[in-house]
Design a protein around this motif. Structure first.
Motif, PDB file in Angstrom:
ATOM      1  N   ILE A  23     112.141  64.103 -57.573  1.00 41.95           N
ATOM      2  CA  ILE A  23     113.465  64.161 -58.163  1.00 41.95           C
ATOM      3  C   ILE A  23     114.285  65.360 -57.684  1.00 41.95           C
ATOM      4  O   ILE A  23     115.500  65.255 -57.510  1.00 41.95           O
ATOM      5  N   MET A  24     113.654  66.509 -57.444  1.00 42.76           N
ATOM      6  CA  MET A  24     114.414  67.673 -56.988  1.00 42.76           C
ATOM      7  C   MET A  24     115.013  67.434 -55.602  1.00 42.76           C
ATOM      8  O   MET A  24     116.159  67.810 -55.333  1.00 42.76           O
ATOM      9  N   GLY A  25     114.249  66.797 -54.742  1.00 38.58           N
ATOM     10  CA  GLY A  25     114.781  66.477 -53.417  1.00 38.58           C
ATOM     11  C   GLY A  25     115.939  65.503 -53.488  1.00 38.58           C
ATOM     12  O   GLY A  25     116.920  65.624 -52.745  1.00 38.58           O
ATOM     13  N   THR A  26     115.838  64.521 -54.391  1.00 36.78           N
ATOM     14  CA  THR A  26     116.929  63.549 -54.550  1.00 36.78           C
ATOM     15  C   THR A  26     118.178  64.217 -55.099  1.00 36.78           C
ATOM     16  O   THR A  26     119.292  63.940 -54.640  1.00 36.78           O
ATOM     17  N   ILE A  27     118.015  65.098 -56.083  1.00 43.39           N
ATOM     18  CA  ILE A  27     119.159  65.826 -56.643  1.00 43.39           C
ATOM     19  C   ILE A  27     119.862  66.632 -55.558  1.00 43.39           C
ATOM     20  O   ILE A  27     121.089  66.587 -55.415  1.00 43.39           O
TER      21      ILE A  27
END
Length: 362
Positions: free
Chosen positions: A158-162
């Motif tokens: 999720i951090m990479g997507t954000i």
């Protein structure tokens, strides 16, 4: 000989098939991602090889100066007498006839869908890496980006997507990114996410800064619960959805917005491809299937039926249309079921735009 006198040879079929694939591949690489096009046409080449093998070894095999025996070929040279076949030959002939008829009928909307896309004025500004058209900048609608996720499985993504959505996706106006998630147990990443709730991030493509919202949906057991809860927080004109592992192409959101405005539809469904393929044969096959599905089958289906459908991710909606109904949590594919209800209710126009692409993990 390339074209037959009295009969075609296997060399003729191979030469014609190779020429067709080469021309089509060169044409496609000018418009679409060349790696995906190569994978897609490699699959077609494999199917062509199977057809040639079946022709050479099947009950109607033959080449050279005489047509192969059987109903498909000999009717043109020997008249009605060649139809004296046994039951299995008639069955094979009927199956071949139906298959060719279905393929011919399917090719008509496929060609129609391709021509429409090539001539679509809403897609032409994005053929090259150009600046955003001024008329789109001035009339860009307000936007909310929804990313539903099941946190135990997707906490590492999720951090990479954000970061990708906030820094790489082009949009000339500020938007709100909502991470709506559920988890059956507390996780360490939740503290990090909640600390970022409400933070503003500079828009590298102009305009006011983007805003990140983090929403944990209590008692949620599905993606449908997460989306329904997030939609109650949406107050913008448009809303776009991405899965937690999706990295939209930088121009994809602009393409969706331009396409929606030009076609005056309630929803625009983009396409997906496999990112970070590496050397995995399985990933190459899946990527080829995605290319054929999104760029050929879905546009052909839309041309034949007059409508597209919502696939659950990489889709832009008018918020007013999306709020007409809620997602059901008691079905296996809440996106397809929701799309069917919206279409059956009438007044909802959904269109495919495969040029708006998002990469997902294998």
């Amino acid at each position: 000989m390339l074209f037959p006198g009295e009969a075609a040879t296997s060399g003729d079929l191979i030469a014609l098939g190779s020429l067709f694939l080469l021309v089509t591949l060169l044409f496609s690489c000018q418009i679409y991602n060349c790696a995906a096009a190569t994978a897609g046409f490699a699959m077609i080449l494999a199917l062509l090889g199977q057809i040639i093998l079946a022709w050479l070894t099947g009950p109607f095999a033959g080449e050279g100066d005489t047509w192969p025996e059987g109903p498909v070929f000999c009717v043109f040279t020997e008249g009605i007498s060649c139809w004296n076949m046994d039951l299995m030959q008639w069955l094979l002939f009927f199956l071949l006839l139906m298959s060719n008829l279905a393929g011919t009928l399917a090719s008509i909307p496929a060609v129609g869908g391709l021509v429409k896309r090539l001539c679509d004025p809403s897609l032409q500004p994005w053929a090259a890496d150009e600046a955003v058209p001024s008329e789109l900048v001035e009339s860009c609608p307000s936007l909310t980006v929804l990313v539903p996720c099941y946190m135990p499985n997707e906490q590492g993504l999720i951090m990479g997507t954000i970061n990708h959505i906030l820094s790489q996706v082009r949009y000339p106006r500020s938007f709100t990114l909502v991470i709506c998630y559920n988890t059956p147990r507390p996780l360490a990443i939740e503290e990090e996410l909640l600390a970022m709730d409400g933070d503003k991030f500079a828009n590298p493509h102009g305009g006011e800064p983007h805003v990140l919202r983090v929403l944990r949906v209590a008692d949620s057991t599905s993606k449908a619960h997460n989306l329904n809860a997030a939609m109650r927080e949406v107050h913008t004109e448009n809303v776009v959805m991405y899965d937690a592992d999706h990295y939209p192409d930088p121009k994809s959101l602009l393409i969706l917005t331009s396409f929606m405005r030009a076609h005056k539809c309630a929803c625009v469904q983009g396409s997906t491809y496999i990112r970070d393929i590496g050397y995995s044969p399985l990933a190459q096959i899946i990527n080829a299937e995605f290319f054929i599905t999104h760029f050929i089958i879905f546009p052909a289906q839309q041309t034949a039926s007059g409508t597209g459908f919502f696939g659950g991710s990489n889709a832009l909606w008018r918020s007013s249309a999306l709020k007409r109904q809620t997602f059901r949590h008691d079905v296996q594919t809440e996106d397809i079921e929701y799309s069917a209800r919206m279409l059956l209710s009438g007044g909802t126009k959904i269109r495919f735009c495969p040029e708006a692409r998002a990469g997902e993990l294998p």
